[in-house]
Design an enzyme around this catalytic site. Structure first.
Site, mmCIF file in Angstrom:
data_model
loop_
_atom_site.group_PDB
_atom_site.id
_atom_site.type_symbol
_atom_site.label_atom_id
_atom_site.label_comp_id
_atom_site.label_asym_id
_atom_site.label_seq_id
_atom_site.Cartn_x
_atom_site.Cartn_y
_atom_site.Cartn_z
ATOM 1 N N ARG A 83 -17.755 -8.130 47.261
ATOM 2 C CA ARG A 83 -17.097 -7.528 46.079
ATOM 3 C C ARG A 83 -18.131 -7.048 45.079
ATOM 4 N NH1 ARG A 83 -12.735 -11.643 43.967
ATOM 5 N NH2 ARG A 83 -12.043 -9.890 42.697
ATOM 6 N N ASN A 111 -9.699 -8.130 34.432
ATOM 7 C CA ASN A 111 -10.636 -7.699 35.464
ATOM 8 C C ASN A 111 -11.997 -8.366 35.289
ATOM 9 O OD1 ASN A 111 -8.571 -6.104 36.346
ATOM 10 N ND2 ASN A 111 -9.346 -4.232 35.379
ATOM 11 N N HIS A 130 -10.667 -13.451 32.512
ATOM 12 C CA HIS A 130 -10.940 -14.147 33.776
ATOM 13 C C HIS A 130 -12.424 -14.158 34.111
ATOM 14 C CE1 HIS A 130 -6.501 -13.188 34.920
ATOM 15 N NE2 HIS A 130 -6.608 -14.288 34.179
ATOM 16 N N CYS A 142 -23.419 -28.707 34.006
ATOM 17 C CA CYS A 142 -24.689 -28.625 33.231
ATOM 18 C C CYS A 142 -24.758 -27.362 32.387
ATOM 19 C CB CYS A 142 -25.882 -28.720 34.183
ATOM 20 S SG CYS A 142 -26.255 -27.185 35.042
ATOM 21 N N CYS A 162 -29.274 -28.819 38.160
ATOM 22 C CA CYS A 162 -28.649 -30.097 38.549
ATOM 23 C C CYS A 162 -28.388 -30.224 40.044
ATOM 24 C CB CYS A 162 -27.327 -30.286 37.785
ATOM 25 S SG CYS A 162 -26.020 -29.227 38.398
ATOM 26 N N GLY A 199 -2.082 -0.985 34.539
ATOM 27 C CA GLY A 199 -2.520 -1.395 35.875
ATOM 28 C C GLY A 199 -2.467 -2.878 36.139
ATOM 29 N N THR A 200 -1.357 -3.518 35.707
ATOM 30 C CA THR A 200 -1.221 -4.935 36.027
ATOM 31 C C THR A 200 0.167 -5.229 36.568
ATOM 32 O OG1 THR A 200 -1.389 -7.215 35.189
ATOM 33 C CG2 THR A 200 -0.603 -5.552 33.638
ATOM 34 N N ASN A 225 1.588 2.343 34.901
ATOM 35 C CA ASN A 225 1.432 1.735 36.220
ATOM 36 C C ASN A 225 1.930 2.737 37.254
ATOM 37 O OD1 ASN A 225 1.727 -0.034 38.573
ATOM 38 N ND2 ASN A 225 1.588 -1.759 37.128
HETATM 39 C C1 BV8 Z 1 -4.152 -21.668 35.098
HETATM 40 C C2 BV8 Z 1 -10.685 -13.955 38.819
HETATM 41 C C3 BV8 Z 1 -3.771 -23.856 34.456
HETATM 42 C C4 BV8 Z 1 -10.979 -14.358 40.245
HETATM 43 C C5 BV8 Z 1 -8.232 -14.081 38.622
HETATM 44 C C6 BV8 Z 1 -0.084 -22.892 41.632
HETATM 45 C C7 BV8 Z 1 -1.353 -23.460 41.665
HETATM 46 C C8 BV8 Z 1 -2.306 -23.196 40.687
HETATM 47 C C9 BV8 Z 1 -1.993 -22.334 39.640
HETATM 48 C C10 BV8 Z 1 -0.734 -21.761 39.642
HETATM 49 C C11 BV8 Z 1 0.227 -22.031 40.600
HETATM 50 N N1 BV8 Z 1 1.349 -21.327 40.305
HETATM 51 C C12 BV8 Z 1 1.135 -20.595 39.193
HETATM 52 C C13 BV8 Z 1 -0.115 -20.863 38.779
HETATM 53 C C14 BV8 Z 1 -0.763 -20.297 37.663
HETATM 54 C C15 BV8 Z 1 -1.708 -19.223 38.200
HETATM 55 C C16 BV8 Z 1 -0.859 -17.984 38.470
HETATM 56 O O1 BV8 Z 1 -0.489 -17.296 37.563
HETATM 57 N N2 BV8 Z 1 -0.559 -17.723 39.752
HETATM 58 C C17 BV8 Z 1 0.288 -16.598 40.081
HETATM 59 C C18 BV8 Z 1 -0.365 -15.761 41.183
HETATM 60 C C19 BV8 Z 1 1.654 -17.136 40.524
HETATM 61 N N3 BV8 Z 1 -2.666 -19.000 37.158
HETATM 62 C C20 BV8 Z 1 -3.801 -19.700 37.175
HETATM 63 O O2 BV8 Z 1 -4.146 -20.460 38.049
HETATM 64 C C21 BV8 Z 1 -4.665 -19.497 35.930
HETATM 65 N N4 BV8 Z 1 -5.064 -20.783 35.433
HETATM 66 O O3 BV8 Z 1 -2.964 -21.496 35.132
HETATM 67 O O4 BV8 Z 1 -4.709 -22.846 34.745
HETATM 68 C C22 BV8 Z 1 -4.486 -25.079 34.139
HETATM 69 C C23 BV8 Z 1 -3.990 -25.845 33.105
HETATM 70 C C24 BV8 Z 1 -4.617 -27.016 32.805
HETATM 71 C C25 BV8 Z 1 -5.733 -27.417 33.530
HETATM 72 C C26 BV8 Z 1 -6.251 -26.640 34.566
HETATM 73 C C27 BV8 Z 1 -5.625 -25.451 34.881
HETATM 74 C C28 BV8 Z 1 -5.923 -18.731 36.283
HETATM 75 C C29 BV8 Z 1 -5.556 -17.342 36.736
HETATM 76 C C30 BV8 Z 1 -6.839 -16.515 36.897
HETATM 77 C C31 BV8 Z 1 -7.084 -16.235 38.359
HETATM 78 N N5 BV8 Z 1 -8.265 -15.381 38.503
HETATM 79 N N6 BV8 Z 1 -9.348 -13.337 38.731
HETATM 80 C C32 BV8 Z 1 -11.239 -13.153 41.134
HETATM 81 O O5 BV8 Z 1 -10.748 -12.045 40.842
HETATM 82 O O6 BV8 Z 1 -11.962 -13.353 42.138
HETATM 83 S S1 BV8 Z 1 -6.741 -13.313 38.563
HETATM 84 C C33 BV8 Z 1 -6.844 -11.955 39.562
HETATM 85 O O7 BV8 Z 1 -5.514 -11.581 39.753
HETATM 86 C C34 BV8 Z 1 -7.546 -10.756 38.960
HETATM 87 O O8 BV8 Z 1 -8.080 -11.043 37.691
HETATM 88 C C35 BV8 Z 1 -6.478 -9.704 38.820
HETATM 89 O O9 BV8 Z 1 -6.549 -9.050 37.596
HETATM 90 C C36 BV8 Z 1 -5.270 -10.538 38.892
HETATM 91 C C37 BV8 Z 1 -4.112 -9.864 39.593
HETATM 92 O O10 BV8 Z 1 -3.395 -9.360 38.649
HETATM 93 P P1 BV8 Z 1 -3.472 -7.778 38.325
HETATM 94 O O11 BV8 Z 1 -4.689 -7.503 37.530
HETATM 95 O O12 BV8 Z 1 -2.172 -7.448 37.756
HETATM 96 O O13 BV8 Z 1 -3.699 -7.053 39.710
HETATM 97 P P2 BV8 Z 1 -2.611 -6.781 40.821
HETATM 98 O O14 BV8 Z 1 -3.349 -6.383 42.041
HETATM 99 O O15 BV8 Z 1 -1.663 -7.928 40.857
HETATM 100 O O16 BV8 Z 1 -1.778 -5.539 40.267
HETATM 101 C C38 BV8 Z 1 -2.389 -4.280 40.130
HETATM 102 C C39 BV8 Z 1 -1.350 -3.382 39.496
HETATM 103 O O17 BV8 Z 1 -1.950 -2.105 39.287
HETATM 104 C C40 BV8 Z 1 -0.132 -3.153 40.397
HETATM 105 O O18 BV8 Z 1 1.044 -3.291 39.615
HETATM 106 C C41 BV8 Z 1 -0.300 -1.690 40.877
HETATM 107 O O19 BV8 Z 1 0.958 -1.055 40.993
HETATM 108 C C42 BV8 Z 1 -1.081 -1.088 39.740
HETATM 109 N N7 BV8 Z 1 -1.955 0.033 40.107
HETATM 110 C C43 BV8 Z 1 -2.650 0.222 41.258
HETATM 111 N N8 BV8 Z 1 -3.359 1.356 41.168
HETATM 112 C C44 BV8 Z 1 -3.125 1.886 39.931
HETATM 113 C C45 BV8 Z 1 -2.226 1.037 39.253
HETATM 114 N N9 BV8 Z 1 -1.785 1.290 38.002
HETATM 115 C C46 BV8 Z 1 -2.255 2.410 37.399
HETATM 116 N N10 BV8 Z 1 -3.125 3.270 37.997
HETATM 117 C C47 BV8 Z 1 -3.569 3.038 39.245
HETATM 118 N N11 BV8 Z 1 -4.423 3.901 39.809
#
Ligand code: BV8
Length: 254
Positions: A83, A111, A130, A142, A162, A199-200, A225
């Site tokens: 990536r 992003n 994120h 650490c 560490c 775009g989310t 979107n």
């Molecule tokens: C938290 C970094 C709590 C990494 C990312 C079960 C177990 C564990 C957690 C959970 C669970 N159930 C729910 C959760 C919560 C979880 C969550 O929300 N899960 C979802 C999937 C159900 N959230 C978490 O875990 C968060 N932390 O809750 O912690 C906690 C509390 C106490 C103590 C400890 C913990 C952390 C979430 C962060 C995850 N990391 N990224 C990496 O990327 O490697 S998120 C990752 O997903 C990216 O950042 C990305 O942005 C995101 C996806 O979302 P979008 O950005 O919307 O992207 P997506 O592909 O989905 O959509 C793209 C859109 O663009 C589409 O609609 C498409 O139509 C549109 N599009 C495409 N092309 C275009 C366009 N639009 C316009 N123009 C174009 N050209």
């Protein structure tokens, strides 16, 4: 990656573009909230789009998690190496440039690429909820951090301080968001007149909850979107189209 040729905006969109431009021109506090779709036209795979999305090839939820890293640190590290190489080849697209050119905007992004800043946005006005792929950090406690050469990203290695593994300075599923970034994002959403959502899929929490937070605090919500999303129900104006085509029309000063 060359940006796709723009199709002309449909007449219906033009009416909606005009009402969106009207909202933007009256905004005193304008905030953008962006997701993976903002970088799609730069060739960065999104999480959800079947033909290009990472879901199609990997279970991103597993790879982008502390459990996934514990299970197979080599695999997760090589996934980020790929990536990072893709990100090094990517260039900001017209949507990044349209956002960056508006110095009055504050940006909240999900992003982990650096394309918005590389397009010219002031880093002090970009909240990266994120984290960032441009740095690695110690997986332990650490606090060691290091900037990565994205053209030649390193593989799995240990922390020089560490001995724990190093991992990308991103927020994995199941991990807390950085408190400073989250607090700043909440402050911006509570104080904005217009939230421009680009775009989310709005399914990743707590980030996606910021849209309702802004709306409930009185903001007008504009959604851009290529398809309806979980943000559609909160939109005052929804523009279906590519960010690289719609944002220049929406944000240009002329
Ligand atoms: C938290 C970094 C709590 C990494 C990312 C079960 C177990 C564990 C957690 C959970 C669970 N159930 C729910 C959760 C919560 C979880 C969550 O929300 N899960 C979802 C999937 C159900 N959230 C978490 O875990 C968060 N932390 O809750 O912690 C906690 C509390 C106490 C103590 C400890 C913990 C952390 C979430 C962060 C995850 N990391 N990224 C990496 O990327 O490697 S998120 C990752 O997903 C990216 O950042 C990305 O942005 C995101 C996806 O979302 P979008 O950005 O919307 O992207 P997506 O592909 O989905 O959509 C793209 C859109 O663009 C589409 O609609 C498409 O139509 C549109 N599009 C495409 N092309 C275009 C366009 N639009 C316009 N123009 C174009 N050209």
């Amino acid at each position: 990656m060359s940006e796709p040729k723009d199709r002309t905006i449909d007449i219906a969109d033009t009416d909606r573009i005009e009402s969106a431009r009207e909202l933007l021109s009256n905004a005193a506090q304008l905030v953008s909230f962006t997701g993976a779709g903002l970088s799609a036209e730069s060739g960065i795979a999104t999480f959800r789009d079947a033909q290009t999305g990472l879901w199609a090839k990997f279970d991103a939820m597993k790879l982008a998690s502390a459990d996934g890293f514990a299970r197979d640190p080599e695999l997760v590290s090589s996934w980020y190496q790929d990536r990072r190489r893709a990100m090094a080849q990517a260039r900001p697209n017209a949507a990044h440039r349209a956002l960056a050119e508006r110095a009055d905007l504050h940006h909240i992004t999900q992003n982990i690429d650096d394309l918005l800043v590389r397009a010219g946005a002031d880093p002090a006005r970009v909240v990266s909820l994120h984290g960032t792929m441009t740095r690695d950090r110690c997986h332990g406690t650490c606090g060691y951090e290091v900037t990565i050469d994205m053209h030649d990203p390193p593989g799995l290695r240990t922390c020089p301080t560490c001995g724990e593994h190093l991992r990308p300075a991103v927020v994995w599923f199941g991990e807390m968001l950085p408190m400073e970034a989250w607090t700043e994002a909440e402050r911006l959403c509570l104080g904005c007149d217009v939230l421009l959502v680009v775009g989310t899929s709005a399914v990743v929490y707590p980030a996606a909850g910021l849209i309702a937070l802004a709306k409930d605090a009185g903001a007008q919500v504009i959604v851009v979107n290529t398809q309806p999303s979980d943000a559609s129900a909160l939109a005052d104006v929804e523009l279906i189209g590519r960010a690289g085509e719609v944002l220049p029309a929406l944000l240009s000063s002329k």
